[in-house]
Design an enzyme around this catalytic site. Structure first.
Site, PDB file in Angstrom:
ATOM      1  N   LYS A  72       0.812  -1.232   0.000  1.00  0.00           N
ATOM      2  CA  LYS A  72       0.000   0.000   0.000  1.00  0.00           C
ATOM      3  C   LYS A  72       0.844   1.282   0.000  1.00  0.00           C
ATOM      4  CE  LYS A  72      -4.271  -1.762   1.951  1.00  0.00           C
ATOM      5  NZ  LYS A  72      -5.340  -1.643   2.929  1.00  0.00           N
ATOM      6  N   GLY A 135      -0.551  -0.208   8.995  1.00  0.00           N
ATOM      7  CA  GLY A 135      -1.093   0.318   7.745  1.00  0.00           C
ATOM      8  C   GLY A 135      -2.550   0.760   7.864  1.00  0.00           C
ATOM      9  N   ALA A 136      -3.395  -0.061   8.474  1.00  0.00           N
ATOM     10  CA  ALA A 136      -4.820   0.275   8.567  1.00  0.00           C
ATOM     11  C   ALA A 136      -5.027   1.525   9.417  1.00  0.00           C
ATOM     12  CB  ALA A 136      -5.599  -0.900   9.143  1.00  0.00           C
ATOM     13  N   LEU A 229     -11.767  -3.382  13.230  1.00  0.00           N
ATOM     14  CA  LEU A 229     -11.581  -3.492  11.776  1.00  0.00           C
ATOM     15  C   LEU A 229     -11.607  -4.940  11.298  1.00  0.00           C
ATOM     16  CD1 LEU A 229     -11.066  -0.494  11.820  1.00  0.00           C
ATOM     17  CD2 LEU A 229      -9.022  -0.839  10.465  1.00  0.00           C
ATOM     18  N   GLY A 252     -15.720  -4.985  11.046  1.00  0.00           N
ATOM     19  CA  GLY A 252     -14.995  -4.535   9.852  1.00  0.00           C
ATOM     20  C   GLY A 252     -15.632  -4.900   8.523  1.00  0.00           C
TER      21      GLY A 252
HETATM   22  P1  NAP Z   1      -0.200  -4.046  10.157  1.00  0.00           P
HETATM   23  O1  NAP Z   1       0.264  -2.984   9.240  1.00  0.00           O
HETATM   24  O2  NAP Z   1       0.599  -5.284  10.336  1.00  0.00           O
HETATM   25  O3  NAP Z   1      -0.381  -3.323  11.615  1.00  0.00           O
HETATM   26  C1  NAP Z   1      -0.799  -4.032  12.750  1.00  0.00           C
HETATM   27  C2  NAP Z   1      -0.628  -3.174  14.003  1.00  0.00           C
HETATM   28  O4  NAP Z   1      -1.097  -3.962  15.103  1.00  0.00           O
HETATM   29  C3  NAP Z   1       0.808  -2.779  14.305  1.00  0.00           C
HETATM   30  O5  NAP Z   1       0.837  -1.480  14.854  1.00  0.00           O
HETATM   31  C4  NAP Z   1       1.230  -3.799  15.363  1.00  0.00           C
HETATM   32  O6  NAP Z   1       2.164  -3.327  16.283  1.00  0.00           O
HETATM   33  C5  NAP Z   1      -0.071  -4.016  16.105  1.00  0.00           C
HETATM   34  N1  NAP Z   1      -0.100  -5.322  16.760  1.00  0.00           N
HETATM   35  C6  NAP Z   1       0.059  -6.522  16.168  1.00  0.00           C
HETATM   36  N2  NAP Z   1      -0.016  -7.504  17.101  1.00  0.00           N
HETATM   37  C7  NAP Z   1      -0.196  -6.892  18.295  1.00  0.00           C
HETATM   38  C8  NAP Z   1      -0.327  -7.349  19.634  1.00  0.00           C
HETATM   39  N3  NAP Z   1      -0.300  -8.654  19.921  1.00  0.00           N
HETATM   40  N4  NAP Z   1      -0.518  -6.447  20.617  1.00  0.00           N
HETATM   41  C9  NAP Z   1      -0.554  -5.117  20.334  1.00  0.00           C
HETATM   42  N5  NAP Z   1      -0.420  -4.619  19.078  1.00  0.00           N
HETATM   43  C10 NAP Z   1      -0.252  -5.496  18.075  1.00  0.00           C
HETATM   44  O7  NAP Z   1      -1.654  -4.540   9.759  1.00  0.00           O
HETATM   45  P2  NAP Z   1      -2.844  -3.645   9.135  1.00  0.00           P
HETATM   46  O8  NAP Z   1      -2.768  -3.669   7.665  1.00  0.00           O
HETATM   47  O9  NAP Z   1      -2.834  -2.350   9.836  1.00  0.00           O
HETATM   48  O10 NAP Z   1      -4.142  -4.530   9.527  1.00  0.00           O
HETATM   49  C11 NAP Z   1      -4.544  -4.603  10.875  1.00  0.00           C
HETATM   50  C12 NAP Z   1      -5.935  -5.259  10.994  1.00  0.00           C
HETATM   51  O11 NAP Z   1      -6.907  -4.471  10.308  1.00  0.00           O
HETATM   52  C13 NAP Z   1      -6.012  -6.668  10.407  1.00  0.00           C
HETATM   53  O12 NAP Z   1      -6.781  -7.451  11.270  1.00  0.00           O
HETATM   54  C14 NAP Z   1      -6.758  -6.457   9.085  1.00  0.00           C
HETATM   55  O13 NAP Z   1      -7.515  -7.586   8.688  1.00  0.00           O
HETATM   56  C15 NAP Z   1      -7.690  -5.304   9.460  1.00  0.00           C
HETATM   57  N6  NAP Z   1      -8.121  -4.527   8.286  1.00  0.00           N
HETATM   58  C16 NAP Z   1      -9.447  -4.519   7.958  1.00  0.00           C
HETATM   59  C17 NAP Z   1      -9.897  -3.804   6.862  1.00  0.00           C
HETATM   60  C18 NAP Z   1     -11.354  -3.800   6.523  1.00  0.00           C
HETATM   61  O14 NAP Z   1     -11.714  -3.444   5.376  1.00  0.00           O
HETATM   62  N7  NAP Z   1     -12.239  -4.139   7.434  1.00  0.00           N
HETATM   63  C19 NAP Z   1      -8.980  -3.076   6.090  1.00  0.00           C
HETATM   64  C20 NAP Z   1      -7.620  -3.080   6.456  1.00  0.00           C
HETATM   65  C21 NAP Z   1      -7.206  -3.829   7.554  1.00  0.00           C
HETATM   66  P3  NAP Z   1       3.739  -3.277  15.979  1.00  0.00           P
HETATM   67  O15 NAP Z   1       3.886  -2.167  14.978  1.00  0.00           O
HETATM   68  O16 NAP Z   1       4.330  -2.976  17.306  1.00  0.00           O
HETATM   69  O17 NAP Z   1       4.092  -4.604  15.416  1.00  0.00           O
END
Ligand code: NAP
Length: 287
Positions: A72, A135-136, A229, A252
């Site tokens: 992205k 990213g989200a 989400l 979400g």
């Molecule tokens: P990402 O870029 O990998 O970011 C995930 C974030 O969560 C990071 O800040 C990470 O922290 C944190 N995290 C991960 N595991 C954790 C834990 N055990 N305790 C505390 N913080 C934790 O992923 P993303 O793209 O943002 O996606 C995140 C979620 O949003 C996913 O579940 C995805 O399916 C959902 N999503 C949904 C939609 C929709 O259309 N509904 C769209 C986009 C995303 P660190 O940086 O410290 O690792």
């Protein structure tokens, strides 16, 4: 099964991994409903192959594509025109061919705020709490600012990543972001009317986990909004606990449907069949 002809046009989604994406299900259901001679396919593209893949897409006259993890942000240098909203948040999820070349925008912002816009709230007076800084969270911040929120708490587990997240925004946004470590959440949560989970905690394989402990969720005000989400499982443990606490809950799924519909509208230049897209996803997810 749709008939593929010599005139069939191509849409798709790039990511790595991509096999778990639900986008092909909802987009192909919509294309079939609209009797469009298009197919939407998943394309696994490695980060190191991104430039080559985009050149190849131009060579075969692909109409447009969605972009997911980990591309992205990385796709931006390969695009010829970027919309102001995608440029502001620094992430693109929808790309199409235009006379100026590859054009990109971000429909996640629209998808994220859609369910919130159905609620009557005075967003200017609300300081949302966003769990996660990945990213989200970028689309979430863009959406909250466009709703009118003036300050936003970003909660993360790594203070260096939090600072990096904050510093990646232009100055006006930076001043709106209040980054805090997870251990400060207890004092913040009781005062918020909007709590958003952007971490994958609660999603497969962590389906029995919640980003917030049962004790902490009890601090949430009744009537506050809890937004996760994650779309599967549905509802997540986090939303179940928030609902027991009297919160208004949003999962979400609608964000996924709305961002997809917006992308399809860009590619086809006509309204997307929202009901068909929503139903195809619910059927596929067994909801
Ligand atoms: P990402 O870029 O990998 O970011 C995930 C974030 O969560 C990071 O800040 C990470 O922290 C944190 N995290 C991960 N595991 C954790 C834990 N055990 N305790 C505390 N913080 C934790 O992923 P993303 O793209 O943002 O996606 C995140 C979620 O949003 C996913 O579940 C995805 O399916 C959902 N999503 C949904 C939609 C929709 O259309 N509904 C769209 C986009 C995303 P660190 O940086 O410290 O690792």
């Amino acid at each position: 099964m749709q008939l593929i002809t010599g005139k069939t046009k191509l849409l798709g989604i790039i990511g790595e991994p991509i096999e778990h994406s639900f986008s092909p299900v909802m987009h192909n259901a919509a294309l079939a409903h609209l009797h469009k001679d298009y197919v939407y396919l998943p394309f696994p593209v490695k980060l190191t192959d991104l430039s080559q893949a985009i050149k190849g897409f131009a060579a075969i006259d692909l109409v447009g594509f969605n972009v997911t993890i980990p591309h992205k942000q990385n796709i931006i240098p390969y695009l010829d025109v970027i919309s102001p909203e995608a440029s502001m948040i620094g992430a693109v999820n929808t790309v199409w061919r235009s006379q100026q070349g590859w054009q990109g925008t971000n429909t996640d912002v629209y998808g994220f705020i859609f369910p919130l816009q159905q609620l009557e709230r005075n967003w200017q007076n609300i300081t949302p709490v966003v769990l996660g800084n990945g990213g989200a969270a970028r689309a979430v911040v863009g959406g909250l600012l466009s709703l009118g929120c003036e300050k936003i708490y970003i909660i993360g587990r790594d203070i260096n990543k939090l600072e990096k997240f904050k510093n990646s925004w232009q100055t006006a946004v930076k001043t709106a972001l209040l980054v805090r470590h997870w251990e400060n959440l207890e004092e913040i949560i009781a005062n918020t009317e909007l709590l958003i989970n952007t971490t994958p905690v609660g999603m497969y394989p962590q389906i029995d986990a919640s980003p917030i402990s049962a004790n902490l969720i009890k601090k949430l005000q009744p009537g506050a909004i809890a937004y996760d989400l994650i779309y599967t499982p549905n509802p997540t443990k986090f939303l179940q606990a928030a609902q027991r606490q009297g919160a208004v809950v949003i999962d979400g799924l609608e964000m996924l449907v709305q961002q997809g519909a917006k992308s399809l509208e860009i590619w086809l230049n006509q309204p997307a069949p929202l009901e068909i897209m929503r139903k195809s996803l619910k059927d596929h997810l067994g909801l």
